[in-house]
Scaffold this motif. Structure first.
Motif, PDB file in Angstrom:
ATOM      1  N   ARG A   1       0.834  -1.197   0.000  1.00 10.93           N
ATOM      2  CA  ARG A   1       0.000   0.000   0.000  1.00 10.93           C
ATOM      3  C   ARG A   1       0.880   1.262   0.000  1.00 10.93           C
ATOM      4  O   ARG A   1       2.009   1.221   0.491  1.00 10.93           O
ATOM      5  N   PRO A   2       0.376   2.367  -0.538  1.00 15.01           N
ATOM      6  CA  PRO A   2       1.194   3.586  -0.668  1.00 15.01           C
ATOM      7  C   PRO A   2       1.823   4.053   0.637  1.00 15.01           C
ATOM      8  O   PRO A   2       2.982   4.476   0.661  1.00 15.01           O
ATOM      9  N   GLN A   3       1.082   3.970   1.758  1.00 19.46           N
ATOM     10  CA  GLN A   3       1.630   4.481   3.016  1.00 19.46           C
ATOM     11  C   GLN A   3       2.822   3.652   3.488  1.00 19.46           C
ATOM     12  O   GLN A   3       3.767   4.174   4.094  1.00 19.46           O
ATOM     13  N   TYR A   4       2.803   2.348   3.197  1.00 16.81           N
ATOM     14  CA  TYR A   4       3.935   1.504   3.593  1.00 16.81           C
ATOM     15  C   TYR A   4       5.118   1.716   2.660  1.00 16.81           C
ATOM     16  O   TYR A   4       6.275   1.619   3.090  1.00 16.81           O
ATOM     17  N   VAL A   5       4.843   1.978   1.390  1.00 14.82           N
ATOM     18  CA  VAL A   5       5.922   2.278   0.450  1.00 14.82           C
ATOM     19  C   VAL A   5       6.681   3.519   0.909  1.00 14.82           C
ATOM     20  O   VAL A   5       7.909   3.560   0.929  1.00 14.82           O
ATOM     21  N   GLU A   6       5.938   4.554   1.313  1.00 13.07           N
ATOM     22  CA  GLU A   6       6.580   5.779   1.799  1.00 13.07           C
ATOM     23  C   GLU A   6       7.396   5.517   3.056  1.00 13.07           C
ATOM     24  O   GLU A   6       8.478   6.092   3.244  1.00 13.07           O
ATOM     25  N   LYS A   7       6.889   4.646   3.907  1.00 11.08           N
ATOM     26  CA  LYS A   7       7.594   4.318   5.152  1.00 11.08           C
ATOM     27  C   LYS A   7       8.869   3.514   4.870  1.00 11.08           C
ATOM     28  O   LYS A   7       9.954   3.846   5.353  1.00 11.08           O
ATOM     29  N   PHE A   8       8.754   2.474   4.040  1.00 12.91           N
ATOM     30  CA  PHE A   8       9.888   1.575   3.816  1.00 12.91           C
ATOM     31  C   PHE A   8      10.974   2.191   2.935  1.00 12.91           C
ATOM     32  O   PHE A   8      12.142   1.828   3.046  1.00 12.91           O
ATOM     33  N   ARG A   9      10.597   3.111   2.051  1.00 14.30           N
ATOM     34  CA  ARG A   9      11.596   3.703   1.170  1.00 14.30           C
ATOM     35  C   ARG A   9      12.637   4.485   1.966  1.00 14.30           C
ATOM     36  O   ARG A   9      13.788   4.625   1.522  1.00 14.30           O
ATOM     37  N   GLU A  10      12.263   4.983   3.151  1.00 15.20           N
ATOM     38  CA  GLU A  10      13.193   5.718   3.999  1.00 15.20           C
ATOM     39  C   GLU A  10      13.943   4.798   4.953  1.00 15.20           C
ATOM     40  O   GLU A  10      15.059   5.089   5.361  1.00 15.20           O
ATOM     41  N   GLU A  11      13.329   3.669   5.302  1.00 15.32           N
ATOM     42  CA  GLU A  11      13.898   2.803   6.331  1.00 15.32           C
ATOM     43  C   GLU A  11      14.753   1.672   5.779  1.00 15.32           C
ATOM     44  O   GLU A  11      15.681   1.211   6.452  1.00 15.32           O
ATOM     45  N   ILE A  12      14.427   1.203   4.568  1.00 16.42           N
ATOM     46  CA  ILE A  12      15.081   0.010   4.036  1.00 16.42           C
ATOM     47  C   ILE A  12      15.846   0.355   2.763  1.00 16.42           C
ATOM     48  O   ILE A  12      15.232   0.762   1.770  1.00 16.42           O
ATOM     49  N   PRO A  13      17.166   0.195   2.760  1.00 12.01           N
ATOM     50  CA  PRO A  13      17.946   0.505   1.553  1.00 12.01           C
ATOM     51  C   PRO A  13      17.490  -0.347   0.364  1.00 12.01           C
ATOM     52  O   PRO A  13      17.174  -1.519   0.519  1.00 12.01           O
ATOM     53  N   ARG A  14      17.429   0.268  -0.784  1.00 12.74           N
ATOM     54  CA  ARG A  14      17.143  -0.399  -2.056  1.00 12.74           C
ATOM     55  C   ARG A  14      15.692  -0.902  -2.149  1.00 12.74           C
ATOM     56  O   ARG A  14      15.358  -1.675  -3.033  1.00 12.74           O
ATOM     57  N   TYR A  15      14.819  -0.463  -1.227  1.00 10.44           N
ATOM     58  CA  TYR A  15      13.434  -0.933  -1.233  1.00 10.44           C
ATOM     59  C   TYR A  15      12.730  -0.608  -2.541  1.00 10.44           C
ATOM     60  O   TYR A  15      11.982  -1.433  -3.092  1.00 10.44           O
ATOM     61  N   MET A  16      12.958   0.591  -3.082  1.00 14.15           N
ATOM     62  CA  MET A  16      12.200   1.051  -4.242  1.00 14.15           C
ATOM     63  C   MET A  16      12.574   0.332  -5.532  1.00 14.15           C
ATOM     64  O   MET A  16      11.881   0.459  -6.545  1.00 14.15           O
ATOM     65  N   ILE A  17      13.657  -0.446  -5.509  1.00 15.45           N
ATOM     66  CA  ILE A  17      14.066  -1.178  -6.721  1.00 15.45           C
ATOM     67  C   ILE A  17      12.998  -2.190  -7.139  1.00 15.45           C
ATOM     68  O   ILE A  17      12.862  -2.516  -8.318  1.00 15.45           O
ATOM     69  N   LYS A  18      12.211  -2.669  -6.190  1.00 13.00           N
ATOM     70  CA  LYS A  18      11.181  -3.664  -6.501  1.00 13.00           C
ATOM     71  C   LYS A  18      10.152  -3.123  -7.495  1.00 13.00           C
ATOM     72  O   LYS A  18       9.474  -3.898  -8.170  1.00 13.00           O
ATOM     73  N   HIS A  19      10.040  -1.792  -7.608  1.00 14.14           N
ATOM     74  CA  HIS A  19       9.067  -1.210  -8.522  1.00 14.14           C
ATOM     75  C   HIS A  19       9.594  -1.071  -9.944  1.00 14.14           C
ATOM     76  O   HIS A  19       8.947  -0.443 -10.786  1.00 14.14           O
TER      77      HIS A  19
END
Length: 472
Positions: free
Chosen positions: A396-414
């Protein structure tokens, strides 16, 4: 010594492959014409006529195996890659055989009666036996190397994180047959050891060590801050004639497989290699998704009908629950599920993930979640192009915003379409499990995608993915 061993090993592989091709072909002939299991028409060609074809078939397949890299060293080569090469080589062999038969039948009437069906039996038998033979050889070689024979002696130049990671992997996999003789480094005192591997001197001793030691390989494992020494070390190593490889110390920057381009002679390293950024591969995966989702919709139509009736008759509210998720290129989309909760306000939906014994879940919803039947409407998401059969699970969008700051390389999954199932899910990372480990598995999938890996994940989903203790 290692090179001689490799030559002997290649000869062994060629002999075994030749025998396997011969046996598979003869077995296919027996299965078609003698066994009685399969019917065959009258007027078939003689056994001798079929066997004469082996004069071309055996060397032809050996050449194909060379072309598909089946005689390269296999110390660390994965079984999946080897099987893929066997499959592709045999597929090309089958197509070439049909093409040759088509050409010959125009000039020689006998070839009109040459059984194409027999070639299909040969094709499947040969793939199975080739894989079995190579698995046996692989098992024997790894047993020999674990016992200290057929080893490759390696010297590391430079002490760094890359050197430690390399030593870790070598020691965890004795079947690879690598023996590290020591490390040369200018900044670490001689005698200092990491897991039993000692620093034996500074890098200036390299010209003295090379002639004295019977080394098979040199691995350059310099730290990032010492790359200015690289050119001199490579030149010294190449004078010795010893095979040299470079293990870069940028694992914290480029954590997995990089992709190198040649820009008119200038090497360009992409920070991350994504096979599905290639148009052909993306189109191939999309075609498989469309065909696969249509097949699944037809196959599971009765199950979805029963599920729909159960949802509708046990609680009030819509049949389908749709929720916004983030997909390819960070684009939001509506993901479909069978409704498993009582109807909630938008604020209640945003409260968070479900927990064990969550009061919001209906009785039938608990069953649907536990068996993953609630996910079946996502086949329609796949048809629409929002999702793929296999890929990282969307959030969900709110978790994406949360994890993109907390977990390195999280956004690569998109960078790829999200999936109904994925590599993380079939390895147990689903529901209330580590997000970091889930991303680690997602990154592995993204950077190592093949059609074969997708098929493997789909099969694993059947046996591991539907029912999960973390699904609630």
């Amino acid at each position: 010594m290692i090179k001689d061993n490799q030559k002997h090993l290649n000869k062994l592989h060629v002999i075994v492959d030749g025998f396997v091709v011969f046996f598979s072909y003869a077995f296919a002939w027996w299965l078609k014409f003698v066994s009685g299991i399969l019917e065959h028409g009258a007027g078939v060609l003689s056994f001798e006529f079929y066997m004469r074809a082996l004069i071309v078939i055996v060397p032809g397949y050996i050449l194909l195996y060379y072309a598909f890299h089946l005689y390269t060293p296999k110390r660390v080569q994965g079984r999946r890659l080897e099987f893929s090469n066997i499959f592709m080589a045999n597929t090309v062999g089958l197509l070439l055989a049909f093409a040759v038969l088509y050409a010959l039948q125009s000039y020689f009437a006998e070839f009109q009666n040459f059984s194409r069906e027999m070639f299909f039996y040969f094709y499947f038998t040969n793939i199975v036996l080739e894989e079995a033979a190579r698995l046996l050889i692989r098992h024997v070689l790894r047993s020999i190397r674990k016992n200290g024979y057929n080893l490759k002696h390696i010297l590391l130049v430079g002490y760094s994180r890359a050197a430690e990671q390399y030593i870790d992997r070598i020691q965890q996999n004795p079947q690879w047959g690598y023996s590290i003789k020591g490390v040369l480094d200018d900044n670490i005192a001689p005698g200092t050891a990491y897991k039993g591997i000692k620093v034996i001197g500074d890098i200036d001793k390299l010209p003295l060590i090379l002639p004295e030691n019977r080394l098979d390989e040199i691995a350059i494992t310099l730290g990032l801050e010492e790359y200015f020494k690289l050119e001199k070390i490579v030149a010294e190593c190449e004078k010795s004639g010893v095979h040299t490889k470079f293990i870069p110390d940028y694992g914290n920057i480029i954590p997995t497989k990089p992709y190198t381009e040649d820009l008119l002679g200038l090497p360009v390293i992409n920070i991350r290699y994504v096979p599905l950024s290639d148009t052909f591969r993306a189109l191939l995966k999309r075609c498989l998704d469309v065909v696969g989702s249509l097949f699944c919709i037809l196959l599971f139509a009765p199950v979805m009908l029963i599920t729909a009736i159960a949802v509708k008759t046990t609680s009030r509210g819509p049949l389908i629950f749709k929720q916004q998720r983030v997909g390819l290129h960070n684009t939001p989309f509506w993901m479909y599920k069978f409704r498993t909760m009582y109807v909630q306000t938008e604020e209640e939906e945003q409260k968070g993930w479900t927990t064990p014994h969550d009061p919001r879940i209906t009785k039938i919803g608990k069953i649907l979640r536990k068996t993953s039947l609630d996910e079946m409407p996502q086949f329609f998401n796949v048809l629409k192009g929002n999702m793929s059969l296999v890929g990282p699970r969307p959030e969900r969008p709110q978790y994406v915003e949360k994890f993109r700051e907390e977990i390195p390389r999280y956004m690569i999954k998109h960078q790829v379409r999200p999936g109904i199932t994925g590599w993380a899910q079939v390895n147990g990372y689903r529901g209330d499990t580590s997000i970091r480990k889930r991303i680690e598995y997602d990154l592995y999938y993204i950077e190592n995608w093949t059609v074969g890996l997708d098929i493997k994940i789909l099969f694993m989903t059947v046996f591991r993915g539907f029912i999960n203790k973390n699904a609630y």
